[in-house]
Scaffold this motif. Structure first.
Motif, PDB file in Angstrom:
ATOM      1  N   ASN A 196       0.856  -1.184   0.000  1.00 35.21           N
ATOM      2  CA  ASN A 196       0.000   0.000   0.000  1.00 35.21           C
ATOM      3  C   ASN A 196       0.893   1.236   0.000  1.00 35.21           C
ATOM      4  OD1 ASN A 196      -1.651   2.141   0.586  1.00 35.21           O
ATOM      5  ND2 ASN A 196      -2.974   0.947   1.966  1.00 35.21           N
ATOM      6  N   HIS A 197       1.132   1.788  -1.176  1.00 36.33           N
ATOM      7  CA  HIS A 197       2.091   2.876  -1.302  1.00 36.33           C
ATOM      8  C   HIS A 197       1.641   4.141  -0.588  1.00 36.33           C
ATOM      9  CE1 HIS A 197       4.386   0.484  -4.032  1.00 36.33           C
ATOM     10  NE2 HIS A 197       3.365   0.342  -4.836  1.00 36.33           N
ATOM     11  N   SER A 198       0.347   4.303  -0.424  1.00 33.94           N
ATOM     12  CA  SER A 198      -0.129   5.547   0.176  1.00 33.94           C
ATOM     13  C   SER A 198       0.158   5.615   1.670  1.00 33.94           C
ATOM     14  CB  SER A 198      -1.638   5.692  -0.051  1.00 33.94           C
ATOM     15  OG  SER A 198      -2.338   4.652   0.606  1.00 33.94           O
ATOM     16  N   THR A 199       0.318   4.423   2.311  1.00 30.25           N
ATOM     17  CA  THR A 199       0.548   4.440   3.755  1.00 30.25           C
ATOM     18  C   THR A 199       1.795   3.696   4.174  1.00 30.25           C
ATOM     19  OG1 THR A 199      -0.846   2.475   4.012  1.00 30.25           O
ATOM     20  CG2 THR A 199      -1.911   4.614   4.254  1.00 30.25           C
ATOM     21  N   SER A 200       2.144   2.597   3.507  1.00 27.22           N
ATOM     22  CA  SER A 200       3.216   1.735   4.016  1.00 27.22           C
ATOM     23  C   SER A 200       4.597   2.197   3.625  1.00 27.22           C
ATOM     24  CB  SER A 200       3.019   0.300   3.496  1.00 27.22           C
ATOM     25  OG  SER A 200       1.802  -0.211   3.978  1.00 27.22           O
ATOM     26  N   VAL A 201       4.757   2.729   2.420  1.00 27.87           N
ATOM     27  CA  VAL A 201       6.104   2.976   1.916  1.00 27.87           C
ATOM     28  C   VAL A 201       6.899   3.945   2.744  1.00 27.87           C
ATOM     29  CG1 VAL A 201       7.410   3.882  -0.022  1.00 27.87           C
ATOM     30  CG2 VAL A 201       5.533   2.309  -0.421  1.00 27.87           C
ATOM     31  N   PRO A 202       6.428   5.177   2.979  1.00 28.32           N
ATOM     32  CA  PRO A 202       7.289   6.120   3.695  1.00 28.32           C
ATOM     33  C   PRO A 202       7.674   5.631   5.084  1.00 28.32           C
ATOM     34  CG  PRO A 202       5.427   7.231   2.683  1.00 28.32           C
ATOM     35  CD  PRO A 202       5.153   5.770   2.591  1.00 28.32           C
ATOM     36  N   ALA A 203       6.719   5.004   5.803  1.00 30.48           N
ATOM     37  CA  ALA A 203       7.045   4.550   7.153  1.00 30.48           C
ATOM     38  C   ALA A 203       8.025   3.396   7.117  1.00 30.48           C
ATOM     39  CB  ALA A 203       5.763   4.131   7.880  1.00 30.48           C
TER      40      ALA A 203
ATOM     41  N   HIS B 209      12.251 -12.517  13.988  1.00 33.18           N
ATOM     42  CA  HIS B 209      11.584 -12.213  12.731  1.00 33.18           C
ATOM     43  C   HIS B 209      12.620 -11.925  11.655  1.00 33.18           C
ATOM     44  CE1 HIS B 209       7.437 -12.451  13.816  1.00 33.18           C
ATOM     45  NE2 HIS B 209       7.575 -11.610  14.823  1.00 33.18           N
ATOM     46  N   CYS B 210      12.187 -11.923  10.410  1.00 33.82           N
ATOM     47  CA  CYS B 210      13.107 -11.718   9.294  1.00 33.82           C
ATOM     48  C   CYS B 210      13.539 -10.252   9.196  1.00 33.82           C
ATOM     49  CB  CYS B 210      12.441 -12.160   7.995  1.00 33.82           C
ATOM     50  SG  CYS B 210      13.584 -12.314   6.590  1.00 33.82           S
ATOM     51  N   MET B 211      12.590  -9.354   9.287  1.00 32.25           N
ATOM     52  CA  MET B 211      12.851  -7.924   9.315  1.00 32.25           C
ATOM     53  C   MET B 211      11.628  -7.227   9.903  1.00 32.25           C
ATOM     54  SD  MET B 211      12.016  -9.093   6.044  1.00 32.25           S
ATOM     55  CE  MET B 211      13.474  -9.043   5.024  1.00 32.25           C
ATOM     56  N   ILE B 212      11.852  -6.026  10.462  1.00 32.03           N
ATOM     57  CA  ILE B 212      10.777  -5.296  11.131  1.00 32.03           C
ATOM     58  C   ILE B 212      10.778  -3.861  10.625  1.00 32.03           C
ATOM     59  CG2 ILE B 212       9.768  -4.647  13.356  1.00 32.03           C
ATOM     60  CD1 ILE B 212      11.631  -6.763  14.640  1.00 32.03           C
ATOM     61  N   PRO B 213       9.653  -3.335  10.141  1.00 31.63           N
ATOM     62  CA  PRO B 213       9.625  -1.960   9.631  1.00 31.63           C
ATOM     63  C   PRO B 213       9.717  -0.932  10.744  1.00 31.63           C
ATOM     64  CG  PRO B 213       7.417  -2.894   9.622  1.00 31.63           C
ATOM     65  CD  PRO B 213       8.345  -4.007  10.005  1.00 31.63           C
ATOM     66  N   ARG B 214      10.203   0.248  10.391  1.00 27.65           N
ATOM     67  CA  ARG B 214      10.437   1.281  11.398  1.00 27.65           C
ATOM     68  C   ARG B 214       9.161   1.720  12.097  1.00 27.65           C
ATOM     69  NH1 ARG B 214      13.785   7.052  11.042  1.00 27.65           N
ATOM     70  NH2 ARG B 214      13.166   7.764  13.108  1.00 27.65           N
ATOM     71  N   GLU B 215       8.052   1.753  11.380  1.00 28.58           N
ATOM     72  CA  GLU B 215       6.852   2.266  12.036  1.00 28.58           C
ATOM     73  C   GLU B 215       6.453   1.403  13.232  1.00 28.58           C
ATOM     74  OE1 GLU B 215       5.198   0.156   8.244  1.00 28.58           O
ATOM     75  OE2 GLU B 215       6.946   1.345   8.826  1.00 28.58           O
ATOM     76  N   LEU B 216       6.662   0.094  13.165  1.00 30.67           N
ATOM     77  CA  LEU B 216       6.366  -0.766  14.305  1.00 30.67           C
ATOM     78  C   LEU B 216       7.367  -0.534  15.431  1.00 30.67           C
ATOM     79  CD1 LEU B 216       5.416  -4.193  12.650  1.00 30.67           C
ATOM     80  CD2 LEU B 216       3.972  -2.212  13.134  1.00 30.67           C
ATOM     81  N   ILE B 217       8.637  -0.381  15.063  1.00 33.74           N
ATOM     82  CA  ILE B 217       9.682  -0.171  16.070  1.00 33.74           C
ATOM     83  C   ILE B 217       9.494   1.168  16.774  1.00 33.74           C
ATOM     84  CG2 ILE B 217      12.162   0.222  16.334  1.00 33.74           C
ATOM     85  CD1 ILE B 217      12.544  -1.949  14.155  1.00 33.74           C
TER      86      ILE B 217
END
Length: 489
Positions: free
Chosen positions: A4-11, A97-105
């Motif tokens: 979802n490029h509108s919400t997921s990409v930048p974060a 986990h394999c990798m974790i996105p910054r927004e969760l961290i």
């Protein structure tokens, strides 16, 4: 995986590094008073919280095509450690986990700050990089488990809170172990005349990732390994083990049944170490293995090959071997009653490699012609990656983190970082001993050096797993060293 490029990409593209300083001291746990008249007390607390999904099936990360797990062969954990010097508090959460996105961290850090008073930028959250964890990050075609992601954030924050609640007087020590048996450079030069293909049909790759082991086509590996195992140990004043944090530059092991989740060798190391040292789980001791700079390192012996094995067998062998190496190193450890803690951080901006107009047009043609998904051909999979990357921003930022414990330094990387970078940090650090925890505080794909970008190969192929510009490694490494220098006064 749908992105979802509108919400997921930048974060997702954001990344965090932070620096922590521990000044060496030989003072006792309740020693002479500090300038502000408070006694100096060093404390530590640890807790391992279960992050295994409570419901199946779930998408499992680590593949170019979707993989659905229906059970867990062993539990996944977030292994948490909190350290406090009486003035400053920091926390680690090492997650299977394999990798974790910054927004969760970032959310985990904010919760920890609200509940425990630990500054969000003093919290280091990293992925071990098991390829059999739940999908949290949109890479290739694996679908993010949104409901699990929300639960994961709460579980890790709870793990940090539990570790914080267990803070008690402690001694700290560190030592460097060694194990060259389990690490092999996976990028190889091939003999003259051996074709090396790529999914973009460019034909300029000079190395191949994971070539056939023991093949007559192999010439030599394209880089070194790092056999060191830095270890941080925490014990109570009367030497009861509290926690152990180790670091090893090994990507992952694998050999997990196709429909299973597993913590890979990271979880097995923890179990084997406790067994080897006869540590009673009821004590609350937590052993954790962090991933070092292993972007071009794995567990395949390309020189000699290896016999066939049963599922999970190699994971058990590697976990045991590393546990023995750490136990050997621990015979040399020396503890201190108190060390000071500081923290600094810095944002780094990096450019994104995006497809040209012609490349994007070619990619759309391939995906349209492929028809039904999931895509199976390598060319089509990378064509979809190019389409996804076209929606990425032109630049991304990363917050850089480093840690100092006396003469021990730690820096973080949000990337699958090449071993050359880790070795350079160790050599150039102003501190006597330094290591890198990769895939920490975000995920920004592979981080090849400029020299490895010139060689090509899988780790450089443009995708959501490898999109940073060729000069990004130098920017990250320079920031890490700059932060270490700022803490060396």
């Amino acid at each position: 995986m749908h992105l979802n490029h509108s919400t997921s990409v930048p974060a997702t593209l954001s990344v965090v590094f932070t620096v922590v300083f521990f000044a060496s001291s030989t003072l006792g746990i309740v020693a002479q008073e500090s300038p502000d008249s408070r006694p100096r007390v060093f404390r530590a607390g640890a807790f391992a919280i279960d992050i295994t999904p409570t419901e199946f099936p779930v998408e499992s990360a680590g593949n170019m095509t979707p993989n659905v797990a229906t059970f867990a062969s062993d539990p996944l954990h977030a292994r948490c450690l909190v350290l406090d010097d009486g003035t400053t508090t920091i926390a680690f959460a090492i997650c299977d986990h394999c990798m974790i996105p910054r927004e969760l961290i970032d959310r985990i850090g904010q919760i920890a700050q609200g509940r425990c008073g630990i500054p969000a930028d003093h919290v280091l959250v990293s992925a071990t990089h098991t390829h059999t964890g739940v999908t949290l990050t949109p890479v290739f075609q694996s679908k993010v488990e949104a409901e699990y992601s929300e639960w994961f954030v709460e579980q890790v924050a709870e793990g940090i809170q539990q570790a914080h609640s267990r803070l008690a007087a402690a001694k700290i020590g560190w030592v460097v172990g060694n194990n060259p048996n389990q690490v092999f450079n996976r990028r190889w030069y091939m003999r003259e005349g051996v074709e090396i293909t790529d999914p973009f049909d460019v034909g300029k790759d000079r190395v191949r990732m994971n070539p056939p082991p023991a093949s007559s086509q192999l010439l030599k590996p394209s880089g070194p390994i790092d056999p060191e195992i830095p270890v941080i140990s925490l014990v109570s004043p009367d030497n009861v083990p509290i926690a152990l944090l180790a670091n090893y530059a090994l990507h992952y092991v694998g050999g997990v049944p196709g429909k299973a989740l597993s913590a890979d060798y990271f979880g097995e190391f923890a179990r084997q170490y406790m067994s080897l040292q006869s540590i009673d789980p009821k004590t609350g001791f937590v052993a954790m293995m962090t991933n070092g700079t292993s972007g071009n390192i794995n567990n395949i012996n390309f020189f000699d090959g290896a016999p066939g094995q049963q599922p999970l067998e190699q994971i058990r062998l590697v976990g045991r071997d590393l546990a023995e190496s750490v136990a050997d190193a621990m015979r040399r450890i020396e503890y201190q009653d108190w060390v000071a803690i500081r923290s600094v951080s810095e944002e780094v901006t990096m450019r994104v490699r995006k497809p040209s107009g012609d490349e994007l047009s070619r990619a759309k043609t391939f995906v349209d012609e492929a028809g039904e998904k999931p895509l199976r051909k390598m060319r089509d999979i990378y064509a979809q990656e190019s389409i996804d990357l076209a929606a990425y921003p032109d630049e991304v930022t990363a917050r850089i983190q480093a840690i100092r414990i006396g003469e021990l330094g730690i820096v973080s990387s949000p990337c699958e970082t090449f071993v050359e970078t880790g070795l350079a940090i160790k050599q150039q650090s102003p501190l006597r001993t330094t290591f890198t925890i990769e895939l920490a505080n975000g995920y920004n794909g592979y981080l090849p050096t400029a020299e490895h970008h010139a060689l090509g190969g899988y780790e450089t192929w443009r995708a959501k797993s490898s999109y940073l510009a060729e000069d990004s490694e130098a920017l990250v490494r320079q920031a890490q060293l700059r932060l270490l220098e700022s803490l060396s006064d």
